[in-house]
Motif scaffolding. Structure first.
Motif, PDB file in Angstrom:
ATOM      1  N   UNK A   3       0.858  -1.183   0.000  1.00  0.00           N
ATOM      2  CA  UNK A   3       0.000   0.000   0.000  1.00  0.00           C
ATOM      3  C   UNK A   3       0.893   1.231   0.000  1.00  0.00           C
ATOM      4  N   UNK A   4       0.633   2.130  -0.921  1.00  0.00           N
ATOM      5  CA  UNK A   4       1.427   3.345  -0.988  1.00  0.00           C
ATOM      6  C   UNK A   4       0.534   4.552  -0.774  1.00  0.00           C
ATOM      7  N   UNK A   5       1.172   5.663  -0.437  1.00  0.00           N
ATOM      8  CA  UNK A   5       0.452   6.919  -0.272  1.00  0.00           C
ATOM      9  C   UNK A   5       0.928   7.843  -1.374  1.00  0.00           C
ATOM     10  N   UNK A  58      -3.670  13.163  -1.791  1.00  0.00           N
ATOM     11  CA  UNK A  58      -2.959  11.898  -1.565  1.00  0.00           C
ATOM     12  C   UNK A  58      -3.856  10.978  -0.750  1.00  0.00           C
ATOM     13  N   UNK A  59      -3.906   9.730  -1.127  1.00  0.00           N
ATOM     14  CA  UNK A  59      -4.488   8.712  -0.265  1.00  0.00           C
ATOM     15  C   UNK A  59      -3.871   7.373  -0.601  1.00  0.00           C
ATOM     16  N   UNK A  60      -4.347   6.355   0.091  1.00  0.00           N
ATOM     17  CA  UNK A  60      -3.733   5.050  -0.071  1.00  0.00           C
ATOM     18  C   UNK A  60      -4.083   4.457  -1.428  1.00  0.00           C
TER      19      UNK A  60
END
Lengths: 367, 177
Positions: free
Chosen positions: A5-7, A180-182
């Protein structure tokens, strides 16, 4: 292997997803609020890994014509821009549609008309869904509401575009581009080989390969009889897309007495407004068209059979409302609430607008 | 658990990066996060703000009417956001440059002499981390450990030697607020 999981920003997610899709080429020109697409691609330097071409063209017009050329050879190619830049691309988009080529175009909308402002907008709905350029054509238009969808719709857009040989557009707004979100990025896959392209795209200009006739990619056909045949073929494709590719998402519609229709990030603002309203006993539901073309006419018509009224909420003066009105066939009232010029309403404003249009709903809920 | 935060000040004060660090810390703790910046010409010197939401459930709107917490770095932002803090919420602000301090009595108001502390640390770049320390003391959103892990993950290796300085700034922010 667990997916990481990235932001990241929506614009960055598009760049990552393009490389992972096996995109062959990106051609663009910077403009706020989507410049991170090009910037991220340049940081990631995919030409060193997958061999994907990333090129900052001399203008938006040059970029879309590079896409036209790349698409003609069966390559998965894309461009991105924001409203004024997408206006510049319209001639090329019309040519690509007419030549029945796949391509992905991204519009991270900003406030217009004209050079306008860099803040979020949805005022290019008409341009994206009703043509934009000249002639009878459609784009497959996808409206992401999350950073995850920004990433996912790159692959979806390319896949649909190749399936129907019709350019696809991701119609995002400054909010979903900049926030920005996951995100879980798609699994990387290799770019298609020359041989795969020749098999999958027999229409592509890849060389003669012993064929009697050359593959000619053009939008020009001076014989009206033949040009009409081309148009009929395009319309058959659009019918096929309309019958098979409508996408949407419903929230709280099972018991809804009123429906809000909104797309992109605005749908999320409305969802919060609806959740707040529901805690006060107001039964509002939400339908979020994901494909703006083809539009979910049937689904909105179905909801209109049990709803008392519909409110569309858009970052424009009232564009999608025309499709919503077509869908409900004047059976129930349909109103529009919008902010323009880069202003984004907050959930409270949406509810205030709802109460203004449907005062009886609030009165009943308070009983 | 859901915390809706606005961080607002001048462009260049570290508003957006403070929000980013907070968002990464949320990511480290497996929470849902949204980070929604004002991305206009503010970045070049006007007022800048960022909305950060950290929640254990999925987040609907990234755009909000009211906030649990406001971190305020200039007068314009205080004027704009004081009324938008929910009753029972918190304002964290640096009194430097504030000539009309918050007047609400239904919220917790925490003045933090962050600029003074940053000057005492001989590094004004620690300013936003001192404020972050104050925020984390008064709102238990994420752990300091998660902030450090987030920094390690997002900072390029060549900047990792600055992490202890940032950790120190967070501690100072906690101790002076």
């Amino acid at each position: 292997m667990a997916e990481e999981i990235k932001l990241m920003k929506g614009n960055e997610a598009i760049a990552h997803a393009a490389i992972r899709y096996g995109c062959d080429g990106y051609f663009g020109y910077p403009i706020t609020p989507q410049s991170e697409v090009l910037e991220t691609l340049e940081e990631l330097m995919p030409w060193e890994t997958t061999g994907m071409v990333v090129l900052q063209a001399e203008s938006e017009v040059a970029a879309i014509n590079m896409v036209y050329g790349g698409a003609a050879t069966g390559k998965a190619v894309m461009t991105s821009s924001s409203s004024p830049g997408v206006s510049l691309k319209q001639e090329g988009i019309s040519y690509i549609a007419a030549a029945e080529l796949p391509a992905l175009i991204i519009n991270v909308m900003r406030g217009g008309p004209g050079l306008g402002t860099i803040q979020p907008s949805q005022a290019d709905y008409f341009q994206a869904t009703k043509g934009g350029g000249h002639g009878d054509y459609h784009l497959i238009v996808l409206a992401p509401a999350t950073v995850q969808e920004m990433a996912d719709f790159v692959g979806l857009g390319f896949d649909l575009s190749f399936k129907y040989r019709t350019p696809a557009m991701i119609l995002a707004d400054g909010i979903v581009g900049q926030m920005m979100e996951k995100v879980v990025l798609p699994e990387p896959r290799p770019r298609r080989t020359k041989e795969e392209i020749e098999i999958q795209c027999p229409w592509a200009a890849t060389g003669r390969h012993g064929r009697k006739e050359r593959n000619v990619v053009t939008s020009l056909e001076l014989e009206p009889d033949k040009m009409e045949v081309n148009n009929i073929r395009l319309q058959e494709t659009y019918k096929h897309i309309s019958d098979n590719e409508v996408r949407f998402k419903e929230y709280y519609t099972e018991d809804a007495e009123y429906i809000i229709v909104a797309f992109g990030s605005v749908a999320r603002i409305c969802l919060k407004a609806i959740e707040d309203a529901r805690s006060n006993g107001l039964k509002i539901g939400l339908i979020r068209p994901i494909t703006l073309w083809p539009f979910p006419y049937k689904e909105i018509n179905r909801l209109s059979k049990t709803a008392k009224g519909i409110l569309t909420v858009e970052l424009n003066a009232g564009q999608m409302i025309e499709d919503v009105k077509l869908a409900v066939e004047c059976k129930i009232p349909v109103y529009h609430f919008g902010r323009m010029g880069g202003i984004v309403p907050n959930p409270g404003e949406v509810l205030t607008a709802f109460n203004k249009f449907f005062p009886e709903a609030t009165n009943n809920a308070n009983l | 658990m859901k915390e809706e935060i606005i961080i607002a000040g001048f462009g260049g004060q570290g508003v957006l990066s403070m929000g980013k660090i907070l968002a990464y810390a949320g990511l480290m703790e497996n929470l849902e996060v949204t980070w929604m910046p004002s991305y206009g010409p503010e970045q070049r010197g006007g007022t800048a703000n960022v909305t950060v939401i950290i929640s254990d459930k999925s987040i609907s709107s990234p755009v909000l009417d009211t906030y649990d917490t406001a971190v305020i770095l200039n007068q314009q932002s205080l004027d704009k956001f004081e009324a938008k803090v929910k009753p029972g919420g918190t304002i964290i602000y640096d009194p430097a440059g504030i000539h009309r301090p918050p007047t609400r009595t239904d919220i917790t108001v925490v003045p933090v002499d962050a600029m003074t502390a940053a000057i005492e640390m001989n590094n004004t770049k620690t300013y936003n981390m001192i404020l972050l320390g104050a925020l984390l003391k008064h709102r238990k959103i994420v752990s300091t450990d998660a902030v450090i892990r987030g920094l390690k993950k997002t900072l390029p290796e060549r900047h990792h030697h600055l992490i202890p300085l940032n950790e120190k700034a967070i501690e100072i922010g906690m101790s002076i607020s």
